[in-house]
Design a protein around this motif. Structure first.
Motif, PDB file in Angstrom:
ATOM      1  N   VAL A 181       0.857  -1.179   0.000  1.00 30.06           N
ATOM      2  CA  VAL A 181       0.000   0.000   0.000  1.00 30.06           C
ATOM      3  C   VAL A 181       0.895   1.231   0.000  1.00 30.06           C
ATOM      4  CG1 VAL A 181      -1.824   1.277   1.193  1.00 30.06           C
ATOM      5  CG2 VAL A 181      -1.802  -1.225   1.255  1.00 30.06           C
ATOM      6  N   THR A 182       0.656   2.143  -0.950  1.00 37.22           N
ATOM      7  CA  THR A 182       1.485   3.339  -1.068  1.00 37.22           C
ATOM      8  C   THR A 182       0.668   4.603  -0.847  1.00 37.22           C
ATOM      9  OG1 THR A 182       1.146   3.333  -3.471  1.00 37.22           O
ATOM     10  CG2 THR A 182       3.145   2.290  -2.641  1.00 37.22           C
ATOM     11  N   TYR A 183       1.364   5.633  -0.386  1.00 39.28           N
ATOM     12  CA  TYR A 183       0.789   6.974  -0.240  1.00 39.28           C
ATOM     13  C   TYR A 183       1.940   7.963  -0.409  1.00 39.28           C
ATOM     14  CZ  TYR A 183      -1.508  11.089   1.703  1.00 39.28           C
ATOM     15  OH  TYR A 183      -2.025  12.349   1.893  1.00 39.28           O
TER      16      TYR A 183
ATOM     17  N   ALA B  48       1.246   7.992 -11.934  1.00 39.72           N
ATOM     18  CA  ALA B  48       2.080   7.811 -13.125  1.00 39.72           C
ATOM     19  C   ALA B  48       3.504   7.427 -12.730  1.00 39.72           C
ATOM     20  CB  ALA B  48       2.089   9.090 -13.952  1.00 39.72           C
ATOM     21  N   ALA B  49       4.033   8.058 -11.686  1.00 38.53           N
ATOM     22  CA  ALA B  49       5.370   7.723 -11.206  1.00 38.53           C
ATOM     23  C   ALA B  49       5.416   6.291 -10.707  1.00 38.53           C
ATOM     24  CB  ALA B  49       5.786   8.690 -10.100  1.00 38.53           C
ATOM     25  N   LEU B  50       4.354   5.869 -10.052  1.00 35.89           N
ATOM     26  CA  LEU B  50       4.281   4.505  -9.546  1.00 35.89           C
ATOM     27  C   LEU B  50       4.313   3.499 -10.686  1.00 35.89           C
ATOM     28  CD1 LEU B  50       3.873   2.708  -7.055  1.00 35.89           C
ATOM     29  CD2 LEU B  50       1.414   3.078  -7.276  1.00 35.89           C
ATOM     30  N   ARG B  51       3.592   3.797 -11.753  1.00 40.54           N
ATOM     31  CA  ARG B  51       3.564   2.882 -12.904  1.00 40.54           C
ATOM     32  C   ARG B  51       4.923   2.808 -13.582  1.00 40.54           C
ATOM     33  NH1 ARG B  51      -2.252   5.004 -14.032  1.00 40.54           N
ATOM     34  NH2 ARG B  51      -3.509   3.225 -13.318  1.00 40.54           N
ATOM     35  N   ARG B  52       5.671   3.904 -13.546  1.00 42.35           N
ATOM     36  CA  ARG B  52       7.027   3.876 -14.117  1.00 42.35           C
ATOM     37  C   ARG B  52       7.963   3.051 -13.233  1.00 42.35           C
ATOM     38  NH1 ARG B  52       5.841   9.397 -15.127  1.00 42.35           N
ATOM     39  NH2 ARG B  52       6.997  10.016 -13.255  1.00 42.35           N
ATOM     40  N   MET B  53       7.807   3.164 -11.949  1.00 43.20           N
ATOM     41  CA  MET B  53       8.684   2.439 -11.021  1.00 43.20           C
ATOM     42  C   MET B  53       8.417   0.936 -11.033  1.00 43.20           C
ATOM     43  SD  MET B  53       9.145   4.659  -7.530  1.00 43.20           S
ATOM     44  CE  MET B  53       7.522   5.410  -7.473  1.00 43.20           C
TER      45      MET B  53
ATOM     46  N   ARG C  39      -8.669   7.822  -3.496  1.00 40.62           N
ATOM     47  CA  ARG C  39      -8.741   8.643  -2.285  1.00 40.62           C
ATOM     48  C   ARG C  39      -7.803   8.017  -1.263  1.00 40.62           C
ATOM     49  NH1 ARG C  39     -12.347   6.281   1.645  1.00 40.62           N
ATOM     50  NH2 ARG C  39     -13.163   4.290   0.869  1.00 40.62           N
ATOM     51  N   ASN C  40      -7.565   8.739  -0.185  1.00 41.40           N
ATOM     52  CA  ASN C  40      -6.765   8.171   0.892  1.00 41.40           C
ATOM     53  C   ASN C  40      -7.683   7.326   1.767  1.00 41.40           C
ATOM     54  OD1 ASN C  40      -4.841   7.524   2.740  1.00 41.40           O
ATOM     55  ND2 ASN C  40      -4.487   9.601   3.478  1.00 41.40           N
ATOM     56  N   ALA C  41      -7.823   6.067   1.414  1.00 46.90           N
ATOM     57  CA  ALA C  41      -8.802   5.191   2.059  1.00 46.90           C
ATOM     58  C   ALA C  41      -8.269   4.478   3.284  1.00 46.90           C
ATOM     59  CB  ALA C  41      -9.292   4.154   1.051  1.00 46.90           C
ATOM     60  N   GLY C  42      -6.955   4.567   3.535  1.00 51.11           N
ATOM     61  CA  GLY C  42      -6.378   3.923   4.702  1.00 51.11           C
ATOM     62  C   GLY C  42      -5.617   2.650   4.354  1.00 51.11           C
ATOM     63  N   TYR C  43      -4.831   2.194   5.318  1.00 54.89           N
ATOM     64  CA  TYR C  43      -3.949   1.048   5.090  1.00 54.89           C
ATOM     65  C   TYR C  43      -4.739  -0.252   4.915  1.00 54.89           C
ATOM     66  CZ  TYR C  43       0.219  -1.884   5.642  1.00 54.89           C
ATOM     67  OH  TYR C  43       1.240  -2.779   5.433  1.00 54.89           O
TER      68      TYR C  43
ATOM     69  N   SER D  93      -2.795   7.693  -2.938  1.00 56.01           N
ATOM     70  CA  SER D  93      -2.378   9.083  -3.117  1.00 56.01           C
ATOM     71  C   SER D  93      -3.467   9.970  -3.723  1.00 56.01           C
ATOM     72  CB  SER D  93      -1.137   9.142  -4.007  1.00 56.01           C
ATOM     73  OG  SER D  93      -0.068   8.418  -3.430  1.00 56.01           O
ATOM     74  N   ALA D  94      -4.325   9.405  -4.546  1.00 55.82           N
ATOM     75  CA  ALA D  94      -5.348  10.196  -5.251  1.00 55.82           C
ATOM     76  C   ALA D  94      -4.698  11.346  -6.010  1.00 55.82           C
ATOM     77  CB  ALA D  94      -6.403  10.726  -4.274  1.00 55.82           C
ATOM     78  N   ASP D  95      -3.567  11.055  -6.634  1.00 52.68           N
ATOM     79  CA  ASP D  95      -2.776  12.063  -7.335  1.00 52.68           C
ATOM     80  C   ASP D  95      -2.321  11.454  -8.658  1.00 52.68           C
ATOM     81  OD1 ASP D  95      -0.790  13.711  -8.344  1.00 52.68           O
ATOM     82  OD2 ASP D  95       0.243  13.959  -6.434  1.00 52.68           O
ATOM     83  N   PRO D  96      -2.788  11.971  -9.805  1.00 46.84           N
ATOM     84  CA  PRO D  96      -2.399  11.394 -11.100  1.00 46.84           C
ATOM     85  C   PRO D  96      -0.884  11.359 -11.307  1.00 46.84           C
ATOM     86  CG  PRO D  96      -4.234  12.906 -11.388  1.00 46.84           C
ATOM     87  CD  PRO D  96      -3.760  13.064  -9.975  1.00 46.84           C
ATOM     88  N   GLY D  97      -0.188  12.380 -10.823  1.00 50.76           N
ATOM     89  CA  GLY D  97       1.261  12.400 -10.971  1.00 50.76           C
ATOM     90  C   GLY D  97       1.927  11.293 -10.177  1.00 50.76           C
TER      91      GLY D  97
END
Length: 302
Positions: A10-12, A49-54, A65-69, A42-46
């Motif tokens: 789970v990432t944020y 996108a960075a996550l998909r690159r990594m 949304r930030n739904a929790g762990y 994260s609910a953040d497109p940027g």
């Protein structure tokens, strides 16, 4: 039976720490069939996108949304393919080589529901990651003696002592930063309780598993470095952790016992606050406000 491990993270906004975990996965899971699923809060497109690159080969679940762990874990498991075990990892974990096979061997040999590695800090020192069930007497021990002294005397929640971390020790629960859960345990006890936004969710799950006869066992040959977060330093995170201790205890005990436990936790935090700890001062203020003790599944304010 062929083993297939669902690795769930789970990432944020975890771009600073996630690459180290990703680099450790291949040697850690050597010899196993596994697939990685990442649930992003994260609910953040940027950030997405960075996550998909990594992690271009991982399944990515965007929670929007930030739904929790706990919600992230549940979503990642639901999106995973067929599995015989689930490896739950914080993004700030670095697994040692062959950590996965060691965990799986202990899980199968002991018939446990959960296997956890020996956690270490970046400097190589051991982290006391095993815990006893929260009880009134243990809360008092932690308050009067301090967590580490109470743990050394076996009257607190912390399990301390080298021997406990050299053998396949059983515990009531353990840190949720890295844990391997059998498919049977997940079937009988999952999903994780999403009303705990952050903290106490792994405690609740492990205690539920233990009540079902599925123990948590340490696999001492499985090693992992945990960079650890800021919960002990951040007033808002420590407050959430403290309040969730009360909420969890309330789930499992009658009102009289809950009031006594609340008083013991308040005493502990008041002692720490009197010594100048700002996180404990914030926790005391929250503990004295009844509205803060209600279920609060959302993110901490601030």
């Amino acid at each position: 039976m062929r083993e297939n491990v669902a690795v769930v993270v789970v990432t944020y906004h975890s771009d600073q720490v996630l690459p180290g975990l990703l680099d450790s996965l291949e040697p850690a899971m050597a010899g196993l069939s596994w697939q990685l699923t990442i649930a992003d809060n994260s609910a953040d497109p940027g950030a997405l996108a960075a996550l998909r690159r990594m992690a271009p080969t991982a399944r990515i679940v965007d929670l929007g949304r930030n739904a929790g762990y706990a919600a992230g874990i549940n979503a990642a498991v639901a999106a995973s393919g067929a599995y015989t075990a689930i490896l739950v990892l914080n993004p700030d974990i670095r697994l040692a080589p062959r950590c996965g096979p060691e965990l799986l061997a202990v899980l199968r040999r002991t018939g446990a529901g959960i296997a956890v590695p020996r956690l270490e800090r970046a400097d190589g020192s051991a982290i006391a990651s095993l815990r006893r069930e929260p009880t009134l007497l243990r809360a008092l021990g932690d308050a009067v003696l301090g967590g580490h002294r109470a743990g050394r005397l076996a009257v607190g929640e912390l399990v301390l002592g080298d021997e406990a971390y050299r053998s396949e020790s059983r515990a009531d629960w353990a840190s949720g930063a890295a844990m391997l859960i059998s498919a049977e345990c997940w079937r009988r006890c999952g999903p994780w309780d999403e009303t705990f936004f952050l903290y106490a969710e792994e405690t609740e799950f492990a205690l539920r598993a233990r009540d079902a006869g599925l123990a948590t066992v340490l696999a001492p040959a499985a090693r992992a470095v945990h960079l650890e977060g800021e919960s002990k330093r951040s007033p808002r995170l420590w407050t959430l952790l403290t309040l969730n201790r009360i909420r969890l205890y309330r789930r499992r005990h009658r009102l009289g016992a809950v009031l006594a436990y609340w008083a013991a936790v308040l005493l502990r935090e008041a002692i720490r606050a009197a010594r100048g700890n700002p996180a404990s001062r914030a926790a005391v203020a929250a503990l004295l406000r009844p509205s803060r003790l209600r279920e609060a599944p959302g993110p901490p304010a601030g």
